[in-house]
Design a protein around this motif. Structure first.
Motif, PDB file in Angstrom:
ATOM      1  N   THR A  41       0.832  -1.203   0.000  1.00 58.27           N
ATOM      2  CA  THR A  41       0.000   0.000   0.000  1.00 58.27           C
ATOM      3  C   THR A  41       0.866   1.252   0.000  1.00 58.27           C
ATOM      4  O   THR A  41       0.627   2.185  -0.773  1.00 58.27           O
ATOM      5  CB  THR A  41      -0.942   0.004   1.224  1.00 58.27           C
ATOM      6  OG1 THR A  41      -1.758  -1.157   1.185  1.00 58.27           O
ATOM      7  CG2 THR A  41      -1.815   1.242   1.245  1.00 58.27           C
ATOM      8  N   LEU A  42       1.878   1.280   0.836  1.00 59.12           N
ATOM      9  CA  LEU A  42       2.750   2.442   0.920  1.00 59.12           C
ATOM     10  C   LEU A  42       3.488   2.680  -0.396  1.00 59.12           C
ATOM     11  O   LEU A  42       3.522   3.807  -0.901  1.00 59.12           O
ATOM     12  CB  LEU A  42       3.742   2.259   2.073  1.00 59.12           C
ATOM     13  CG  LEU A  42       4.684   3.421   2.339  1.00 59.12           C
ATOM     14  CD1 LEU A  42       3.890   4.661   2.718  1.00 59.12           C
ATOM     15  CD2 LEU A  42       5.661   3.059   3.421  1.00 59.12           C
ATOM     16  N   VAL A  43       4.049   1.629  -1.002  1.00 53.94           N
ATOM     17  CA  VAL A  43       4.785   1.776  -2.260  1.00 53.94           C
ATOM     18  C   VAL A  43       3.868   2.266  -3.372  1.00 53.94           C
ATOM     19  O   VAL A  43       4.213   3.192  -4.124  1.00 53.94           O
ATOM     20  CB  VAL A  43       5.476   0.446  -2.641  1.00 53.94           C
ATOM     21  CG1 VAL A  43       5.985   0.481  -4.073  1.00 53.94           C
ATOM     22  CG2 VAL A  43       6.616   0.150  -1.680  1.00 53.94           C
ATOM     23  N   LEU A  44       2.697   1.659  -3.507  1.00 52.84           N
ATOM     24  CA  LEU A  44       1.772   2.088  -4.559  1.00 52.84           C
ATOM     25  C   LEU A  44       1.326   3.533  -4.368  1.00 52.84           C
ATOM     26  O   LEU A  44       1.199   4.289  -5.338  1.00 52.84           O
ATOM     27  CB  LEU A  44       0.560   1.159  -4.616  1.00 52.84           C
ATOM     28  CG  LEU A  44       0.822  -0.241  -5.166  1.00 52.84           C
ATOM     29  CD1 LEU A  44      -0.428  -1.099  -5.055  1.00 52.84           C
ATOM     30  CD2 LEU A  44       1.295  -0.178  -6.606  1.00 52.84           C
ATOM     31  N   LEU A  45       1.098   3.936  -3.134  1.00 49.92           N
ATOM     32  CA  LEU A  45       0.690   5.312  -2.887  1.00 49.92           C
ATOM     33  C   LEU A  45       1.831   6.294  -3.136  1.00 49.92           C
ATOM     34  O   LEU A  45       1.609   7.396  -3.628  1.00 49.92           O
ATOM     35  CB  LEU A  45       0.159   5.462  -1.466  1.00 49.92           C
ATOM     36  CG  LEU A  45      -1.223   4.869  -1.228  1.00 49.92           C
ATOM     37  CD1 LEU A  45      -1.569   4.911   0.251  1.00 49.92           C
ATOM     38  CD2 LEU A  45      -2.271   5.589  -2.046  1.00 49.92           C
ATOM     39  N   LEU A  46       3.056   5.895  -2.820  1.00 48.28           N
ATOM     40  CA  LEU A  46       4.190   6.774  -3.069  1.00 48.28           C
ATOM     41  C   LEU A  46       4.413   6.981  -4.561  1.00 48.28           C
ATOM     42  O   LEU A  46       4.911   8.027  -4.980  1.00 48.28           O
ATOM     43  CB  LEU A  46       5.445   6.216  -2.405  1.00 48.28           C
ATOM     44  CG  LEU A  46       5.445   6.236  -0.881  1.00 48.28           C
ATOM     45  CD1 LEU A  46       6.698   5.580  -0.339  1.00 48.28           C
ATOM     46  CD2 LEU A  46       5.285   7.632  -0.334  1.00 48.28           C
ATOM     47  N   LEU A  47       4.041   6.003  -5.374  1.00 51.82           N
ATOM     48  CA  LEU A  47       4.182   6.127  -6.814  1.00 51.82           C
ATOM     49  C   LEU A  47       3.176   7.107  -7.423  1.00 51.82           C
ATOM     50  O   LEU A  47       3.329   7.506  -8.577  1.00 51.82           O
ATOM     51  CB  LEU A  47       4.037   4.755  -7.487  1.00 51.82           C
ATOM     52  CG  LEU A  47       5.176   3.773  -7.220  1.00 51.82           C
ATOM     53  CD1 LEU A  47       4.846   2.414  -7.832  1.00 51.82           C
ATOM     54  CD2 LEU A  47       6.499   4.293  -7.734  1.00 51.82           C
ATOM     55  N   THR A  48       2.163   7.512  -6.666  1.00 52.81           N
ATOM     56  CA  THR A  48       1.151   8.435  -7.190  1.00 52.81           C
ATOM     57  C   THR A  48       1.559   9.896  -7.070  1.00 52.81           C
ATOM     58  O   THR A  48       0.859  10.760  -7.573  1.00 52.81           O
ATOM     59  CB  THR A  48      -0.199   8.237  -6.472  1.00 52.81           C
ATOM     60  OG1 THR A  48      -0.037   8.574  -5.099  1.00 52.81           O
ATOM     61  CG2 THR A  48      -0.725   6.837  -6.644  1.00 52.81           C
ATOM     62  N   GLY A  49       2.638  10.209  -6.397  1.00 55.76           N
ATOM     63  CA  GLY A  49       3.125  11.580  -6.317  1.00 55.76           C
ATOM     64  C   GLY A  49       2.724  12.347  -5.077  1.00 55.76           C
ATOM     65  O   GLY A  49       3.031  13.521  -4.964  1.00 55.76           O
ATOM     66  N   ALA A  50       2.050  11.752  -4.145  1.00 55.17           N
ATOM     67  CA  ALA A  50       1.654  12.429  -2.906  1.00 55.17           C
ATOM     68  C   ALA A  50       2.543  11.974  -1.758  1.00 55.17           C
ATOM     69  O   ALA A  50       2.084  11.733  -0.651  1.00 55.17           O
ATOM     70  CB  ALA A  50       0.191  12.147  -2.607  1.00 55.17           C
ATOM     71  N   THR A  51       3.842  11.898  -2.031  1.00 50.01           N
ATOM     72  CA  THR A  51       4.784  11.305  -1.082  1.00 50.01           C
ATOM     73  C   THR A  51       4.785  12.005   0.273  1.00 50.01           C
ATOM     74  O   THR A  51       4.646  11.349   1.310  1.00 50.01           O
ATOM     75  CB  THR A  51       6.206  11.324  -1.680  1.00 50.01           C
ATOM     76  OG1 THR A  51       6.171  10.667  -2.947  1.00 50.01           O
ATOM     77  CG2 THR A  51       7.184  10.621  -0.773  1.00 50.01           C
ATOM     78  N   ALA A  52       4.954  13.309   0.294  1.00 46.34           N
ATOM     79  CA  ALA A  52       5.035  14.028   1.573  1.00 46.34           C
ATOM     80  C   ALA A  52       3.738  13.880   2.362  1.00 46.34           C
ATOM     81  O   ALA A  52       3.762  13.647   3.578  1.00 46.34           O
ATOM     82  CB  ALA A  52       5.339  15.500   1.323  1.00 46.34           C
ATOM     83  N   ASN A  53       2.623  13.980   1.683  1.00 43.65           N
ATOM     84  CA  ASN A  53       1.317  13.847   2.335  1.00 43.65           C
ATOM     85  C   ASN A  53       1.140  12.452   2.935  1.00 43.65           C
ATOM     86  O   ASN A  53       0.690  12.295   4.074  1.00 43.65           O
ATOM     87  CB  ASN A  53       0.214  14.152   1.316  1.00 43.65           C
ATOM     88  CG  ASN A  53      -1.145  14.256   1.954  1.00 43.65           C
ATOM     89  OD1 ASN A  53      -1.260  14.612   3.114  1.00 43.65           O
ATOM     90  ND2 ASN A  53      -2.166  13.941   1.196  1.00 43.65           N
ATOM     91  N   ILE A  54       1.512  11.433   2.181  1.00 39.70           N
ATOM     92  CA  ILE A  54       1.342  10.049   2.641  1.00 39.70           C
ATOM     93  C   ILE A  54       2.278   9.738   3.798  1.00 39.70           C
ATOM     94  O   ILE A  54       1.864   9.146   4.803  1.00 39.70           O
ATOM     95  CB  ILE A  54       1.557   9.078   1.469  1.00 39.70           C
ATOM     96  CG1 ILE A  54       0.444   9.261   0.443  1.00 39.70           C
ATOM     97  CG2 ILE A  54       1.621   7.642   1.953  1.00 39.70           C
ATOM     98  CD1 ILE A  54       0.728   8.621  -0.888  1.00 39.70           C
ATOM     99  N   LEU A  55       3.531  10.135   3.677  1.00 39.67           N
ATOM    100  CA  LEU A  55       4.485   9.853   4.756  1.00 39.67           C
ATOM    101  C   LEU A  55       4.113  10.599   6.035  1.00 39.67           C
ATOM    102  O   LEU A  55       4.232  10.044   7.136  1.00 39.67           O
ATOM    103  CB  LEU A  55       5.897  10.210   4.313  1.00 39.67           C
ATOM    104  CG  LEU A  55       6.493   9.301   3.244  1.00 39.67           C
ATOM    105  CD1 LEU A  55       7.878   9.778   2.851  1.00 39.67           C
ATOM    106  CD2 LEU A  55       6.539   7.857   3.714  1.00 39.67           C
ATOM    107  N   THR A  56       3.633  11.823   5.899  1.00 43.51           N
ATOM    108  CA  THR A  56       3.203  12.583   7.078  1.00 43.51           C
ATOM    109  C   THR A  56       2.004  11.918   7.743  1.00 43.51           C
ATOM    110  O   THR A  56       1.972  11.755   8.968  1.00 43.51           O
ATOM    111  CB  THR A  56       2.863  14.033   6.687  1.00 43.51           C
ATOM    112  OG1 THR A  56       4.001  14.613   6.074  1.00 43.51           O
ATOM    113  CG2 THR A  56       2.452  14.841   7.896  1.00 43.51           C
TER     114      THR A  56
END
Length: 186
Positions: free
Chosen positions: A134-149
Motif C-alpha cells: 500500500t505504501l509503495v503504490l501510494l508513493l508512486l502516485t506523487g503524494a509522497t510528503a502527504n502520505i508519509l506525514t
C-alpha cells in the motif's frame, strides 16, 4: 487471536446464476465475522485506562500487549488517517481504495490461512506485506510528503495509545496473552 474457520466453506460448486449472490452473502458473513474479531472502540478509547508507564520495561510490556490486543483496531486507525489525508489527492485516493479492497479480502475478510506456494502465511506477514505494498503504490502516485506525514501521524497515535493504555494483570483467553482491559469503575 485466530479468526480462521469461523465460516464453513462449501466444497460443492454453486448452482449457475447464483454465484454473484453467494459471493455477496459470503462477503457479508465474512465482514460481520471480521468486525467481530476487532476489539470494541469503547474499550480502545476508555480514558480510565490511560496512565503513564512506570518505566521503560512497563512501557515495552504495555506496547507489546496492546499492539497484539488491538491489532485490527490499530490497522483501521492508521488506514483511516491515511484516507483522510488523501481526500485532496484524487489519483492517490483511487489507488488507496484499490488497496483497501486488497486489505479487505486478504486481511480483514479471510476465514482461512492465506496459502502461497504451499505454505501458510501468518497474519503478521500478510499485515506487513499489505502495508508495504500500500505504501509503495501510494508513493508512486506523487503524494509522497502527504502520505508519509499521515503515516507518521497514524503510527505516532498508535504507539502513544499502546504505551499509555494500561492493561490489567490477567490473561486474555482468546489471544492467549497477558492482557485484559481495565474494568470500568462503578
Amino acid at each position: 487471536m485466530s479468526k480462521y474457520g469461523t465460516i464453513p466453506s462449501s466444497s460443492t460448486p454453486p448452482p449457475e446464476g447464483s454465484s454473484t449472490l453467494d459471493f455477496i452473502s459470503r462477503a457479508k458473513a465474512r465482514g460481520a465475522s471480521a468486525l467481530a474479531t476487532r476489539r470494541p472502540w469503547r474499550e480502545l478509547a476508555d480514558p480510565r485506562a490511560l496512565s503513564v508507564p512506570r518505566g521503560l520495561a512497563d512501557a515495552y510490556r504495555r506496547a507489546r500487549a496492546n499492539l497484539a490486543h488491538f491489532a485490527s483496531n490499530y490497522a483501521i486507525l492508521v488506514l483511516g488517517v491515511i484516507f483522510l489525508s488523501l481526500l485532496w489527492h484524487p489519483v492517490s485516493l483511487l489507488v488507496f481504495l484499490a488497496c483497501m479492497v486488497a486489505w479487505l479480502f486478504l486481511y480483514f475478510l479471510r476465514d482461512e490461512p492465506l496459502v502461497l506456494c504451499g505454505r501458510a502465511a501468518g497474519e503478521g506477514v500478510v499485515l506487513a506485506v499489505l502495508s508495504v505494498l500500500t505504501l509503495v503504490l501510494l508513493l508512486l502516485t506523487g503524494a509522497t510528503a502527504n502520505i508519509l506525514t499521515s503515516l507518521l501521524v497514524g503510527l505516532v497515535l498508535v504507539l502513544l495509545h499502546a504505551v499509555l493504555h494500561r492493561a490489567a494483570d490477567s490473561i486474555d483467553a482468546e489471544a492467549g496473552r497477558w492482557y485484559t482491559p481495565v474494568p470500568p469503575s462503578t
